[in-house]
Design a protein around this motif. Sequence first.
Motif, mmCIF file in Angstrom:
data_model
loop_
_atom_site.group_PDB
_atom_site.id
_atom_site.type_symbol
_atom_site.label_atom_id
_atom_site.label_comp_id
_atom_site.label_asym_id
_atom_site.label_seq_id
_atom_site.Cartn_x
_atom_site.Cartn_y
_atom_site.Cartn_z
ATOM 1 N N ALA A 67 25.565 -5.578 -21.622
ATOM 2 C CA ALA A 67 25.207 -5.785 -20.047
ATOM 3 C C ALA A 67 24.639 -4.657 -19.516
ATOM 4 C CB ALA A 67 26.814 -5.408 -19.195
ATOM 5 N N LEU A 68 23.549 -4.657 -18.372
ATOM 6 C CA LEU A 68 22.859 -3.707 -17.827
ATOM 7 C C LEU A 68 23.610 -2.640 -17.249
ATOM 8 C CD1 LEU A 68 20.018 -2.745 -17.048
ATOM 9 C CD2 LEU A 68 20.136 -4.085 -15.110
ATOM 10 N N VAL A 69 23.423 -1.545 -17.667
ATOM 11 C CA VAL A 69 24.012 -0.379 -17.051
ATOM 12 C C VAL A 69 23.220 0.347 -15.979
ATOM 13 C CG1 VAL A 69 24.948 2.142 -17.344
ATOM 14 C CG2 VAL A 69 25.436 0.317 -19.050
ATOM 15 N N TYR A 70 21.862 0.567 -16.063
ATOM 16 C CA TYR A 70 21.110 1.318 -14.960
ATOM 17 C C TYR A 70 19.581 0.967 -15.488
ATOM 18 C CZ TYR A 70 18.631 5.168 -12.810
ATOM 19 O OH TYR A 70 17.720 5.693 -12.028
ATOM 20 N N THR A 71 18.733 0.897 -14.250
ATOM 21 C CA THR A 71 17.318 0.816 -14.460
ATOM 22 C C THR A 71 16.816 1.551 -13.179
ATOM 23 O OG1 THR A 71 15.145 -0.790 -14.655
ATOM 24 C CG2 THR A 71 17.286 -1.517 -13.607
ATOM 25 N N ASN A 72 15.654 2.231 -13.382
ATOM 26 C CA ASN A 72 15.198 2.757 -12.370
ATOM 27 C C ASN A 72 14.158 1.925 -11.758
ATOM 28 O OD1 ASN A 72 13.747 3.598 -14.659
ATOM 29 N ND2 ASN A 72 12.806 5.386 -13.786
ATOM 30 N N SER A 73 14.475 1.013 -10.832
ATOM 31 C CA SER A 73 13.281 -0.136 -10.590
ATOM 32 C C SER A 73 12.286 0.371 -9.911
ATOM 33 C CB SER A 73 14.040 -1.283 -9.569
ATOM 34 O OG SER A 73 15.109 -1.902 -10.456
ATOM 35 N N ARG A 74 12.494 1.699 -9.308
ATOM 36 C CA ARG A 74 11.221 2.289 -8.446
ATOM 37 C C ARG A 74 9.725 2.337 -9.318
ATOM 38 N NH1 ARG A 74 11.074 8.096 -5.626
ATOM 39 N NH2 ARG A 74 13.100 7.253 -4.778
ATOM 40 N N TYR A 75 10.167 2.560 -10.574
ATOM 41 C CA TYR A 75 9.110 2.746 -11.766
ATOM 42 C C TYR A 75 8.479 1.434 -11.977
ATOM 43 C CZ TYR A 75 6.746 3.862 -15.780
ATOM 44 O OH TYR A 75 5.908 3.934 -16.942
ATOM 45 N N PHE A 76 9.272 0.554 -12.055
ATOM 46 C CA PHE A 76 8.758 -0.965 -12.475
ATOM 47 C C PHE A 76 8.284 -1.488 -11.235
ATOM 48 C CE2 PHE A 76 12.068 0.245 -15.741
ATOM 49 C CZ PHE A 76 11.365 -0.035 -16.937
ATOM 50 N N SER A 77 8.891 -1.421 -10.238
ATOM 51 C CA SER A 77 8.163 -1.896 -8.966
ATOM 52 C C SER A 77 6.821 -1.415 -8.755
ATOM 53 C CB SER A 77 8.991 -1.552 -7.870
ATOM 54 O OG SER A 77 10.213 -2.340 -7.655
ATOM 55 N N GLU A 78 6.484 -0.145 -8.927
ATOM 56 C CA GLU A 78 5.188 0.722 -8.764
ATOM 57 C C GLU A 78 4.184 0.149 -9.794
ATOM 58 O OE1 GLU A 78 5.825 4.674 -8.965
ATOM 59 O OE2 GLU A 78 6.688 4.850 -7.101
ATOM 60 N N MET A 79 4.692 -0.170 -10.935
ATOM 61 C CA MET A 79 3.829 -0.648 -11.876
ATOM 62 C C MET A 79 3.554 -2.135 -12.073
ATOM 63 S SD MET A 79 2.826 2.025 -13.579
ATOM 64 C CE MET A 79 3.177 3.782 -13.614
ATOM 65 N N PHE A 80 4.340 -2.930 -11.823
ATOM 66 C CA PHE A 80 4.247 -4.280 -12.044
ATOM 67 C C PHE A 80 4.424 -5.286 -10.916
ATOM 68 C CE2 PHE A 80 6.004 -2.353 -16.198
ATOM 69 C CZ PHE A 80 4.615 -2.654 -16.825
ATOM 70 N N LEU A 81 5.217 -4.934 -9.699
ATOM 71 C CA LEU A 81 5.431 -6.053 -8.786
ATOM 72 C C LEU A 81 4.473 -6.711 -8.343
ATOM 73 C CD1 LEU A 81 7.944 -6.825 -7.203
ATOM 74 C CD2 LEU A 81 7.339 -5.124 -5.456
ATOM 75 N N ARG B 239 0.729 -1.325 0.015
ATOM 76 C CA ARG B 239 0.113 -0.072 0.125
ATOM 77 C C ARG B 239 0.811 1.404 0.061
ATOM 78 N NH1 ARG B 239 -5.106 -1.295 0.323
ATOM 79 N NH2 ARG B 239 -6.023 -3.092 1.218
ATOM 80 N N LEU B 240 1.899 1.063 0.584
ATOM 81 C CA LEU B 240 3.101 2.245 0.669
ATOM 82 C C LEU B 240 3.738 2.348 -0.681
ATOM 83 C CD1 LEU B 240 4.268 4.537 2.195
ATOM 84 C CD2 LEU B 240 6.204 2.947 2.810
ATOM 85 N N GLN B 241 3.894 1.480 -1.246
ATOM 86 C CA GLN B 241 4.593 1.423 -2.716
ATOM 87 C C GLN B 241 3.670 1.722 -3.775
ATOM 88 O OE1 GLN B 241 8.174 1.247 -1.778
ATOM 89 N NE2 GLN B 241 8.294 -0.296 -3.510
ATOM 90 N N HIS B 242 2.484 1.354 -3.721
ATOM 91 C CA HIS B 242 1.299 1.730 -4.752
ATOM 92 C C HIS B 242 0.251 2.210 -4.026
ATOM 93 C CE1 HIS B 242 4.019 -1.293 -6.880
ATOM 94 N NE2 HIS B 242 3.718 -2.200 -5.609
ATOM 95 N N PRO B 243 0.191 3.456 -3.807
ATOM 96 C CA PRO B 243 -0.816 4.197 -3.153
ATOM 97 C C PRO B 243 -1.994 4.413 -3.991
ATOM 98 C CG PRO B 243 1.047 5.734 -3.935
ATOM 99 C CD PRO B 243 1.306 4.348 -3.990
ATOM 100 N N LYS B 244 -2.012 4.235 -5.331
ATOM 101 C CA LYS B 244 -3.194 4.277 -6.081
ATOM 102 C C LYS B 244 -3.639 2.823 -6.367
ATOM 103 C CE LYS B 244 -1.598 8.414 -8.300
ATOM 104 N NZ LYS B 244 -1.353 8.964 -9.794
ATOM 105 N N ALA B 245 -3.310 2.007 -5.861
ATOM 106 C CA ALA B 245 -3.694 0.619 -6.140
ATOM 107 C C ALA B 245 -5.070 0.178 -5.235
ATOM 108 C CB ALA B 245 -2.632 -0.649 -5.795
ATOM 109 N N ASP B 246 -5.842 -0.312 -6.168
ATOM 110 C CA ASP B 246 -7.180 -0.734 -5.059
ATOM 111 C C ASP B 246 -6.978 -1.991 -4.657
ATOM 112 O OD1 ASP B 246 -7.335 -3.020 -7.074
ATOM 113 O OD2 ASP B 246 -8.774 -1.604 -8.499
ATOM 114 N N ASP B 247 -8.159 -2.504 -3.937
ATOM 115 C CA ASP B 247 -8.123 -3.517 -3.000
ATOM 116 C C ASP B 247 -7.827 -4.969 -3.817
ATOM 117 O OD1 ASP B 247 -8.490 -2.285 -0.702
ATOM 118 O OD2 ASP B 247 -10.501 -2.623 -0.545
ATOM 119 N N ALA B 248 -8.139 -5.202 -4.869
ATOM 120 C CA ALA B 248 -7.951 -6.279 -5.923
ATOM 121 C C ALA B 248 -6.644 -6.177 -6.126
ATOM 122 C CB ALA B 248 -8.687 -6.226 -7.045
#
Length: 298
Positions: A169-183, A78-87
Amino acid sequence: MNPNHCSELASGVSERIASLRRSAGELLFWHAGAAVCAYDADDRLLLWNDRYVDFFPEVASVLRPGLHFCDTVAPFLRLQHPKADDAEIEAGVAAALDRHRRLEGPLRYQRGDDGRWLELRMFPQPDGGRIKVWTDVTIEQMPRTDDVGMLELLTVGHVGLIVHDATGALVYTNSRYFSEMFLHVLTTLPDIRRREVNGPYWSVFHEMFGDHADYLALCASRGRGALASPATLHARTGRWFRIAEQPWRGGIASVWTDVTDLLERKEALKAAYADVLALNVQLRDRAETDSLTGLPNR
């Protein structure tokens, strides 16, 4: 020397080593920089150290022995995804429980509230329980590039970025965005450490996009390099993402943007335009037809 005496000495040394190991483990548990918690075979919380509360303050008020794993994950999601609904939260908890039971790590992810990078390792126990250890790897994860300022802006912005160098090779990814969207829909984290042939690379995102036709076309590609044109994909979360890629210093920079609202407005405009056309037809019919007789006006 008496063999029995030798045996007693060896036994005493073994016991002393075991005692030291227990003491060292207890010292590390309470005083090391890692967050540690332990679960039993039924996924119930047994114990945790102070660093666990430091790493996850959102669960501090609910922690107690016997608390189920799912009840520790829900506040975090709920902290990571404040806009997520209960489902969506429920689906995220189910995915997290699956990862908790199957994976050992190491897994790295970025917290959405403060941007810290955490590495999680999980150690199954003989009795079916599990010990989990988190370490803060923020400094280690910082990009080795002169463009740190720009990357930090992207990290806090609402744009996803994945960068691979000329070797793949992976140089960079802003995982916060992908965590919020897909985790909340993932049972395992996509392995994007290397990018070579495009098809196998895109296949690691299957849990995000499922069997969407345009996504499957990417998975079937046998080419290399950046996408020739942007791809717009429908995710299992119900959101739409535009992925645009450009060559970058011999490698590839992949920019992900949530275009759901834009597409919804586009569809709304199309629907409104269709309504206007239909209304014009009605007005024209009324203008050309007698409303009482239904005959064409002269």
